[in-house]
Design an enzyme around this catalytic site. Structure first.
Site, mmCIF file in Angstrom:
data_model
loop_
_atom_site.group_PDB
_atom_site.id
_atom_site.type_symbol
_atom_site.label_atom_id
_atom_site.label_comp_id
_atom_site.label_asym_id
_atom_site.label_seq_id
_atom_site.Cartn_x
_atom_site.Cartn_y
_atom_site.Cartn_z
ATOM 1 N N THR A 143 -3.097 5.376 -4.268
ATOM 2 C CA THR A 143 -2.213 6.170 -3.729
ATOM 3 C C THR A 143 -0.912 5.945 -4.268
ATOM 4 O O THR A 143 0.141 6.761 -4.602
ATOM 5 C CB THR A 143 -2.236 5.685 -2.096
ATOM 6 O OG1 THR A 143 -1.886 3.995 -2.086
ATOM 7 C CG2 THR A 143 -3.409 5.966 -1.363
ATOM 8 N N THR A 144 -0.556 4.664 -4.794
ATOM 9 C CA THR A 144 0.697 4.409 -5.340
ATOM 10 C C THR A 144 0.632 5.336 -6.801
ATOM 11 O O THR A 144 1.557 6.009 -7.133
ATOM 12 C CB THR A 144 0.972 2.936 -5.814
ATOM 13 O OG1 THR A 144 0.731 2.282 -4.533
ATOM 14 C CG2 THR A 144 2.265 2.622 -6.032
ATOM 15 N N ASP A 198 -9.303 0.006 1.982
ATOM 16 C CA ASP A 198 -9.250 0.552 0.721
ATOM 17 C C ASP A 198 -10.359 0.153 0.144
ATOM 18 O O ASP A 198 -10.810 1.059 -0.931
ATOM 19 C CB ASP A 198 -7.997 -0.020 -0.014
ATOM 20 C CG ASP A 198 -6.768 0.643 0.459
ATOM 21 O OD1 ASP A 198 -6.582 1.662 1.425
ATOM 22 O OD2 ASP A 198 -5.713 0.507 -0.263
ATOM 23 N N ASP A 203 0.759 -1.257 0.038
ATOM 24 C CA ASP A 203 0.011 0.222 -0.076
ATOM 25 C C ASP A 203 0.904 1.196 -0.125
ATOM 26 O O ASP A 203 1.614 1.610 0.893
ATOM 27 C CB ASP A 203 -0.821 0.032 1.312
ATOM 28 C CG ASP A 203 -1.842 1.256 1.349
ATOM 29 O OD1 ASP A 203 -3.018 1.046 0.210
ATOM 30 O OD2 ASP A 203 -1.756 2.059 2.060
#
Ligand code: ADP
Ligand code: MG
Length: 549
Positions: free
Chosen positions: A99-100, A398, A66
């Site tokens: 997010t990445t 998530d 994550d």
């Protein structure tokens, strides 16, 4: 630090030991740091992305895929690196996924900007171009998005699976099972008003975890799971069709703050004093009994004596329950939280088909379940080790975030790099139409978007240049917008057919957050640090990039 004007010339007095980097040097350093952070998370993108193991100063280990978690745990020190961490956090907070991607995009936008700066394009022009590109991209994104029908389980299932997909948890069957539980949980707490507007308060999907058992033991509890035990061994541990009282009041004799002292001079007086206390506590339990409650949850404490009387009356009680859990209990059981025992009345009691204390991996937990149409539910996560349940929890959170924002927004797009390719294609066409000085940055924005399919291809061991060329060609054709990186068969495929769907909201947030962050960093042309140490350049304050990968 003081600032003065001397004949129109700006003079800056810096304290001793302060460090100042200005102009192109400041920009070069910012860009290098941002790119280093982006590179550190790049290898985790997508289902074939690798995990990172992070070890804290105290020796705690986190194994995760994550982006937000990695950056959070990395303890970065350089201010620019901190901004990158915030980028991931913002994305996480707003939509729970992507997010990445958002960090990679920010890094790529800055890399592109760096190239333009080398060609002597002014930062203001770059920033303006990026702004134009971002809003155009959001517009194109909307054109490429499709409607979500909440009744269409298969679409919801696919969106959930894609978010779960890149997390290293369990088998495909287990992931499918978990995504079904999440969909059920969301639908249970979802509210639709008369106008058809959907609201989902994800706070009321409690995620509780306990290491032990298997991932397939993960379950959805129609109610609330409280990580506490029944307060007295003599109390029942199992109550069917429970009448639940929720209290924000102590079942204790309030000890006053002041220094009151009671002088006891004889054993009789002592006896009388204790009897008096006993009477008060008995009276408290009497009030509970009169309300017909047989399960009591209180935010405050319960005196031993009161516990004893409650046990005698066959009442189950749990004390010192967290405020947030009390609110969840209220939503799940329909009980009203009473702030005083005198307020307790039968009509304020909640209902649960079962209240039961169970031993889970050696620890007692209280299950308040089988509630009637509860507006608060619990996903109870199980798995072999602490690391497994921790990563599973992050993944579940998530998915809850991504799926509920998708349902609220009502739109989805095709993932696996397909949407990024479609946006890049749209932006390049647009850049040619614009024809102004901003054209170059719009093209760089398109290049940055292509980093996503490129990274996905790389993680699968595909030829990245070949893949991007093929994708570009496909996207120029009619109906080519569905083409993305098929990392299972290592080729370019129709990703709509393969069911790689993602919330449009996640992509929109990525575009906005990444371009805002890149522009913010580009605007910095003066770095003053009052520490005696200068910002340590690329990767400063972070573990060296090589070590992370
Ligand atoms: P993020 O933190 O940005 O969500 P992930 O590691 O979850 O990063 O990867 C998300 C990316 O992986 C998205 O671009 C998504 O479309 C892509 N992806 C997910 N599943 C697949 C799949 N089965 N095949 C190809 N790409 C996928
Ligand atoms: Mg993801």
């Amino acid at each position: 630090m003081a600032e003065n004007q001397l004949g129109g010339q700006q003079v800056l007095y810096l304290p001793e030991g302060a460090n100042r980097i200005i102009g192109r040097d400041a920009q070069r350093i910012s860009i290098a740091v941002a790119v280093a952070v982006a590179n550190a998370v790049k290898t985790t993108l997508g289902p074939k992305g690798l995990d990172k193991m992070l070890v804290s100063d105290l020796g705690d280990i986190v194994i995760t895929n994550d982006g937000a978690t990695i950056l959070n745990e990395m303890n970065v020190e350089h201010p620019i690196a901190k901004i990158m961490v915030d980028v991931a956090k913002t994305q996480d907070k707003e939509v729970g996924d992507g997010t990445t991607t958002v960090v990679i995009l920010t890094g790529e936008l800055l890399k592109g900007a760096g190239e333009l700066l080398e060609q002597a394009v002014h930062p203001t022009t770059i920033i303006k171009g990026y702004k134009i590109a971002a809003s155009k991209a959001v517009e194109i994104l909307d054109k490429h998005s499709k409607q979500i029908d909440v009744k269409d389980e298969s679409v919801l299932q696919k969106i959930a699976l894609v978010t779960l997909g890149s997390k290293n948890i369990g088998t495909e069957e287990e992931k499918t099972m978990i995504s079904k539980l999440i969909i059920k949980a969301i639908k249970q707490v979802m509210k639709t008003d008369e106008a058809g507007k959907v609201d989902i308060d994800t706070d009321f999907i409690k995620v509780e975890k306990k290491a032990g058992g298997n991932i397939s033991d993960t379950e959805l509890i129609n109610g609330v799971l409280i990580d506490k035990e029944v307060s007295h061994p003599g109390m029942p541990k199992h109550i069917a069709n429970a009448k639940i009282a929720l209290l924000d009041a102590a079942l204790e004799i309030e000890k006053t703050e002041t220094d009151a002292r009671i002088e006891i001079t004889s054993p009789d007086q002592m006896q009388a004093f204790l009897q008096q206390e006993e009477k008060i506590l008995k009276g408290m339990v009497e009030k509970i009994k009169n309300s017909k409650a047989n399960a009591v949850f209180t935010q405050k404490g319960i005196d031993d004596m009161a516990q004893h009387y409650m046990a005698k009356e066959g009442i189950l009680a749990v004390r010192r329950v967290k405020k947030s859990d009390m609110e969840k209990l209220a939503k799940a059981t329909g009980a009203k939280i009473a702030t005083s025992l005198d307020d307790l009345s039968e009509k304020d009691m909640g209902f649960a088909g079962l209240v039961e204390e169970r031993k889970i991996s050696g620890e007692q937990m209280v299950f308040v379940e089988k509630c009637k149409d509860p507006k608060s539910v619990t996903l109870f996560i199980r798995g072999g080790t602490q690391q497994v349940v921790d990563e599973e929890e992050r993944a579940v959170v998530d998915v809850i975030g991504a799926l509920s924002s998708a349902i609220k927004d009502g739109k989805y797009v095709i993932g696996a790099g397909a949407i990024e390719m479609a946006l890049a294609n749209g932006l390049r066409i647009y850049a040619n139409e614009v024809g102004s000085r901003e054209q170059l940055s719009i093209q760089k924005f398109a290049d940055a978007l292509e980093a996503i399919p490129k990274t996905l291809a790389e993680s699968a061991g595909m030829d990245t240049i070949e893949t991007i060329v093929q994708l570009r060609n496909k996207h120029r054709t009619k109906d080519g917008e569905v083409m993305g990186v098929d990392i299972v068969n290592n080729k370019v495929s129709d990703m709509a057919k393969l069911g790689i769907l993602e919330p449009k909201k996640v992509k929109e947030e990525e575009l906005i957050t990444a371009s805002n962050a890149a522009n913010m960093i580009l605007r910095i042309d003066d770095m003053i640090s009052s520490k005696s140490k200068a910002p340590s350049g690329p990767g400063g304050g972070m573990p060296p990039g090589g070590e992370m990968e």
